[in-house]
Design an enzyme around this catalytic site. Sequence first.
Site, mmCIF file in Angstrom:
data_model
loop_
_atom_site.group_PDB
_atom_site.id
_atom_site.type_symbol
_atom_site.label_atom_id
_atom_site.label_comp_id
_atom_site.label_asym_id
_atom_site.label_seq_id
_atom_site.Cartn_x
_atom_site.Cartn_y
_atom_site.Cartn_z
ATOM 1 N N SER A 90 -0.317 -82.879 -8.777
ATOM 2 C CA SER A 90 0.152 -81.502 -8.636
ATOM 3 C C SER A 90 -0.192 -80.690 -9.885
ATOM 4 O O SER A 90 0.089 -79.497 -9.946
ATOM 5 C CB SER A 90 1.670 -81.465 -8.386
ATOM 6 O OG SER A 90 2.352 -82.179 -9.395
ATOM 7 N N ASN A 107 12.828 -86.017 -11.430
ATOM 8 C CA ASN A 107 13.506 -85.346 -10.314
ATOM 9 C C ASN A 107 14.432 -84.228 -10.784
ATOM 10 O O ASN A 107 14.437 -83.140 -10.210
ATOM 11 C CB ASN A 107 14.283 -86.367 -9.470
ATOM 12 C CG ASN A 107 13.352 -87.372 -8.821
ATOM 13 O OD1 ASN A 107 12.131 -87.220 -8.884
ATOM 14 N ND2 ASN A 107 13.921 -88.398 -8.199
ATOM 15 N N THR A 163 10.256 -42.312 17.510
ATOM 16 C CA THR A 163 10.748 -43.592 18.043
ATOM 17 C C THR A 163 9.725 -43.960 19.112
ATOM 18 O O THR A 163 9.146 -43.069 19.750
ATOM 19 C CB THR A 163 12.148 -43.476 18.676
ATOM 20 O OG1 THR A 163 12.087 -42.551 19.767
ATOM 21 C CG2 THR A 163 13.199 -43.009 17.669
ATOM 22 N N HIS A 164 9.483 -45.249 19.281
ATOM 23 C CA HIS A 164 8.444 -45.714 20.229
ATOM 24 C C HIS A 164 7.082 -45.105 19.907
ATOM 25 O O HIS A 164 6.233 -44.989 20.784
ATOM 26 C CB HIS A 164 8.813 -45.383 21.684
ATOM 27 C CG HIS A 164 10.219 -45.738 22.048
ATOM 28 N ND1 HIS A 164 10.562 -46.955 22.600
ATOM 29 C CD2 HIS A 164 11.380 -45.052 21.906
ATOM 30 C CE1 HIS A 164 11.872 -46.988 22.810
ATOM 31 N NE2 HIS A 164 12.405 -45.847 22.378
ATOM 32 N N SER A 206 -17.565 -48.122 4.322
ATOM 33 C CA SER A 206 -18.171 -49.076 5.249
ATOM 34 C C SER A 206 -19.611 -49.287 4.837
ATOM 35 O O SER A 206 -20.286 -48.350 4.398
ATOM 36 C CB SER A 206 -18.106 -48.501 6.670
ATOM 37 O OG SER A 206 -19.091 -49.111 7.486
ATOM 38 N N LYS A 240 -16.993 -43.491 6.778
ATOM 39 C CA LYS A 240 -15.704 -44.172 6.775
ATOM 40 C C LYS A 240 -14.990 -44.163 5.433
ATOM 41 O O LYS A 240 -15.597 -44.230 4.376
ATOM 42 C CB LYS A 240 -15.875 -45.649 7.198
ATOM 43 C CG LYS A 240 -16.255 -45.848 8.633
ATOM 44 C CD LYS A 240 -15.229 -45.318 9.633
ATOM 45 C CE LYS A 240 -13.953 -46.126 9.627
ATOM 46 N NZ LYS A 240 -14.173 -47.478 10.140
ATOM 47 N N ASN A 273 -11.589 -46.309 4.457
ATOM 48 C CA ASN A 273 -10.659 -47.249 5.106
ATOM 49 C C ASN A 273 -9.454 -47.587 4.231
ATOM 50 O O ASN A 273 -9.603 -47.809 3.026
ATOM 51 C CB ASN A 273 -11.394 -48.542 5.460
ATOM 52 C CG ASN A 273 -12.512 -48.315 6.465
ATOM 53 O OD1 ASN A 273 -12.397 -47.451 7.334
ATOM 54 N ND2 ASN A 273 -13.593 -49.058 6.324
ATOM 55 N N GLU A 300 -3.919 -52.418 4.934
ATOM 56 C CA GLU A 300 -4.196 -53.488 5.896
ATOM 57 C C GLU A 300 -3.990 -54.860 5.262
ATOM 58 O O GLU A 300 -3.456 -55.777 5.888
ATOM 59 C CB GLU A 300 -5.624 -53.366 6.418
ATOM 60 C CG GLU A 300 -5.835 -52.110 7.251
ATOM 61 C CD GLU A 300 -7.309 -51.781 7.399
ATOM 62 O OE1 GLU A 300 -7.996 -52.471 8.151
ATOM 63 O OE2 GLU A 300 -7.775 -50.840 6.728
ATOM 64 N N TYR A 341 15.535 -87.238 -3.403
ATOM 65 C CA TYR A 341 14.156 -86.803 -3.629
ATOM 66 C C TYR A 341 13.203 -87.548 -2.696
ATOM 67 O O TYR A 341 13.326 -88.751 -2.486
ATOM 68 C CB TYR A 341 13.723 -87.048 -5.090
ATOM 69 C CG TYR A 341 12.305 -86.548 -5.343
ATOM 70 C CD1 TYR A 341 12.063 -85.200 -5.579
ATOM 71 C CD2 TYR A 341 11.214 -87.415 -5.291
ATOM 72 C CE1 TYR A 341 10.771 -84.726 -5.776
ATOM 73 C CE2 TYR A 341 9.915 -86.950 -5.483
ATOM 74 C CZ TYR A 341 9.708 -85.599 -5.725
ATOM 75 O OH TYR A 341 8.426 -85.127 -5.912
ATOM 76 N N GLN A 388 7.303 -82.144 -3.444
ATOM 77 C CA GLN A 388 6.264 -81.608 -4.322
ATOM 78 C C GLN A 388 5.525 -80.448 -3.638
ATOM 79 O O GLN A 388 4.938 -79.595 -4.310
ATOM 80 C CB GLN A 388 5.279 -82.731 -4.682
ATOM 81 C CG GLN A 388 4.171 -82.308 -5.613
ATOM 82 C CD GLN A 388 3.411 -83.502 -6.155
ATOM 83 O OE1 GLN A 388 3.952 -84.280 -6.932
ATOM 84 N NE2 GLN A 388 2.169 -83.674 -5.730
ATOM 85 N N LYS A 442 5.927 -76.257 -4.156
ATOM 86 C CA LYS A 442 5.377 -75.352 -5.161
ATOM 87 C C LYS A 442 4.221 -74.469 -4.689
ATOM 88 O O LYS A 442 4.214 -73.268 -5.013
ATOM 89 C CB LYS A 442 5.026 -76.135 -6.426
ATOM 90 C CG LYS A 442 6.291 -76.407 -7.264
ATOM 91 C CD LYS A 442 6.083 -77.370 -8.409
ATOM 92 C CE LYS A 442 6.067 -78.815 -7.984
ATOM 93 N NZ LYS A 442 7.331 -79.288 -7.366
HETATM 94 N N1 ARG Z 1 5.491 -83.569 -9.357
HETATM 95 C C1 ARG Z 1 6.728 -83.952 -8.737
HETATM 96 C C2 ARG Z 1 7.235 -82.825 -7.837
HETATM 97 O O1 ARG Z 1 6.805 -81.746 -8.009
HETATM 98 C C3 ARG Z 1 7.775 -84.217 -9.781
HETATM 99 C C4 ARG Z 1 8.800 -85.181 -9.354
HETATM 100 C C5 ARG Z 1 8.215 -86.517 -9.166
HETATM 101 N N2 ARG Z 1 9.210 -87.473 -8.867
HETATM 102 C C6 ARG Z 1 8.915 -88.647 -8.318
HETATM 103 N N3 ARG Z 1 9.917 -89.433 -8.086
HETATM 104 N N4 ARG Z 1 7.689 -89.015 -8.001
HETATM 105 O O2 ARG Z 1 8.018 -83.024 -6.975
#
Ligand code: ARG
Length: 451
Positions: free
Chosen positions: A20, A107, A152-153, A274, A280, A282, A287, A314, A319, A322
């Site tokens: 990660s 964790n 409205t509508h 365009s 054009k 735009n 959008e 956990y 993970q 994120k």
């Molecule tokens: N990179 C992990 C996450 O974002 C951190 C926690 C990892 N914990 C584990 N028991 N492998 O969740």
Amino acid sequence: MWKGRFSQDTSSLVQQFGESISYDWRLFPHDIAGSIAHARAQREAGLLTDEEFSSIESGLRGIKADIEAGAFEFRTSLEDIHMNIESELTRRIGAAGAKLHTARSRNDQVATDTRLYCRTEIDGLLRSITDLQKALLDRADRYSATVIPGYTHLQRGQPVTVGHHFLAYVEMLERDKSRLIDCRKRLNISPLGSGALAGSTINLDRKAIAEELGFDDVTYNSMDAIADRDYIAELLFVISLAGVHLSRLSEDLILWCSAEFGFAALSDAHTTGSSLMPQKKNPDVCELTRGKTGRLVGNLMNLLVAVKGLPLTYNRDLQEDKPPLFDSVDTLRLILAVNTEMIGAMELKEQNCRSAAADPMLLATDLADYLVKKGVPFRHAHELVGKAVAEALASGTPLDQLDFEAIDPAYGPDAKDVFCIERALKSRTNPGAPSIANILGELEKWRERLI
Ligand code: ARG
């Protein structure tokens, strides 16, 4: 980090699959702040000497400076930001670095980092939303009395002003801010000390750590603290809803900039041409705001689905919280910035607004209200005016040119006076209604509130 139990190296495919660091590197300032607070608590508990604490602290600050300078090499083999920093710290300062992870797990570490990240980003989003509100307020001020049809509508309904229309979005964004503030309050508690899931036999002062990190309190169930991603779901919802508001604004502006409406013009700097059609201009920003909002909603769904089947506590699935979190924060930040700039430079074509608002049909409801004031029950008044509208349409006569007294004796000679837009707006004096006086009052209120 776990080599004791294993006799084989992790396969490189598994490393590639599980890393990660390519995205969670951005947690580094929070990870380092958390580690320094944790180390300080270890010193207080007698687990680190003053010298060891100082070398951890200065080591971590050095790593932070290197990352900021782009001089830090992140290693995929070290999986994530937590292990990249810890391993580099130990490489730099030796034995003291290896003590840092006492009474801590990745964790509770990752839960702490993401809470700190969300808190920081919420503060930034609050400022950016206020900037957009100010741009809207500026335009609402400039066109406070520019009358347009309200719809409205998507059918013409009753007269409003551009000022009133823009202030509607200022209201929505204010609710988004209050939701962000609410979410911030709920997430601002420290999970550090929850360990892998069951705390630790080594008791560090959790409250002192929380205080150093600016948290309001600590969590009170280690299992919940580790498994909880509610705060991310909440933030992703609030971001989605803010996106939905701006997507609706975009839709209004796209319509207003069409030749069919012709109410507004965006600046050249905020539109595109365009490659094929030379004429054009735009409204791509609108959008894309509308389009990217789909991703914001998708990110919320992504997280909810990822969490829904997970047993406590956990699981590595977490993970995956994120990428949607970072993407939504980045996307909304950019949406806010570009819309602030675009709205600030937008101009209204007041002549077109005026002629659209001159449609006497917009005051059909006012004509029914006129009859009500003469003692006609509203349902009956509605029907009478409906018949007048039908007659106007059938004969091609503008509604305000009909001979009302000939249509029904309930109409007086003053019926035609209803068809004065200024008067119609002026009489809408109840709170929230678009009389110019009300709109000026609201503008004043927001100017004071948004400083
Ligand atoms: N990179 C992990 C996450 O974002 C951190 C926690 C990892 N914990 C584990 N028991 N492998 O969740």
